[in-house]
Design an enzyme around this catalytic site. Sequence first.
Site, PDB file in Angstrom:
ATOM      1  N   ASN A  78       3.027   2.182   8.248  1.00  0.00           N
ATOM      2  CA  ASN A  78       3.496   0.681   8.484  1.00  0.00           C
ATOM      3  C   ASN A  78       4.357   0.521   7.079  1.00  0.00           C
ATOM      4  OD1 ASN A  78       3.932  -0.381  11.107  1.00  0.00           O
ATOM      5  ND2 ASN A  78       1.791  -0.327  11.325  1.00  0.00           N
ATOM      6  N   ASP A 104       1.582  -5.237   9.078  1.00  0.00           N
ATOM      7  CA  ASP A 104       2.305  -4.143  10.059  1.00  0.00           C
ATOM      8  C   ASP A 104       3.610  -3.931   9.382  1.00  0.00           C
ATOM      9  OD1 ASP A 104       3.263  -2.951  12.318  1.00  0.00           O
ATOM     10  OD2 ASP A 104       1.960  -4.039  13.487  1.00  0.00           O
TER      11      ASP A 104
END
Length: 291
Positions: A146, A197
């Site tokens: 990510n 994220d």
Amino acid sequence: MSEVSVFSDHICQLGEGPSYDPTTDALFWFDIVNGQLLEKPVAGGALKIHELGQMASAIAIIDDQRQLIATETGLHVRDVATGTMTLHTPIEADNPLTRSNDSRVHPCGALWTGTMGKTETKGAGSIYWFFKGELRRLFSEITVSNSICFSDDGGLAYYTDTSTGLLMRVDCNPATGLPTGEPKVFVDHRSSKGYVDGSIVDRDGVLWNAVWGGKTVKAYSPDGTLLRSVAMPVTQPSCPAFVGKNADRLAVTSAWKGKDEKQRQLDPQAGMTFLLDIKVNGRFEPRVLIT
């Protein structure tokens, strides 16, 4: 007036990979697990849903006629007019247990693209560098790839293995997008709520991160100082993208993946895509060079 509004009320199980095309004023994003590419004009217009037939997670512009799509079998060239997908570079195509995840184009035109286990198997993924047809593995034993993003001048790259809670930064060659040093911790998020994220970096070097499970989008200065947190109406925001003719707003995807029915009732907008009307000095994504 709220800083956050709904851009698309279409609910994705795993909304991810937003990318804006300034030529058409369209935001593209994915529902990864359902194999869908979504498309909607930012200035207003109908949502289009393109069925891809496999898990896919990221998109880059090659030229006005072609896009590059990262999928569970590799990098595919997509014809914009017909939607036809042609495999260009296989990536872990022989491994049915992994899929693509976070990816982004370096200012030089190279693509960093990550993989991960479909069931988040520990260490099953990697992060790759792709440039003009050449593919190299940069980092292995990644659980959830990510936060791949780059500084405007191409001298810095960022990424994370979400499972570690550590957002990393590494020096890069601006001409090739290859790392030139060892990765160092940029932000230690382990004592904070949620997980690192997707991220993106603006022209000022500010990194904007979607905090999965943290109900926020956070902005960090070039030295890693937390500048602000923007509250989100969903628990699992997943990835931001700069949008608009001046790249001065943020779109943020989200997901309901992993929630049971009761949890979904408590998080009714989970899976929708949002616009953040906050001042950002954004920039458009570079085009990817495949040959």
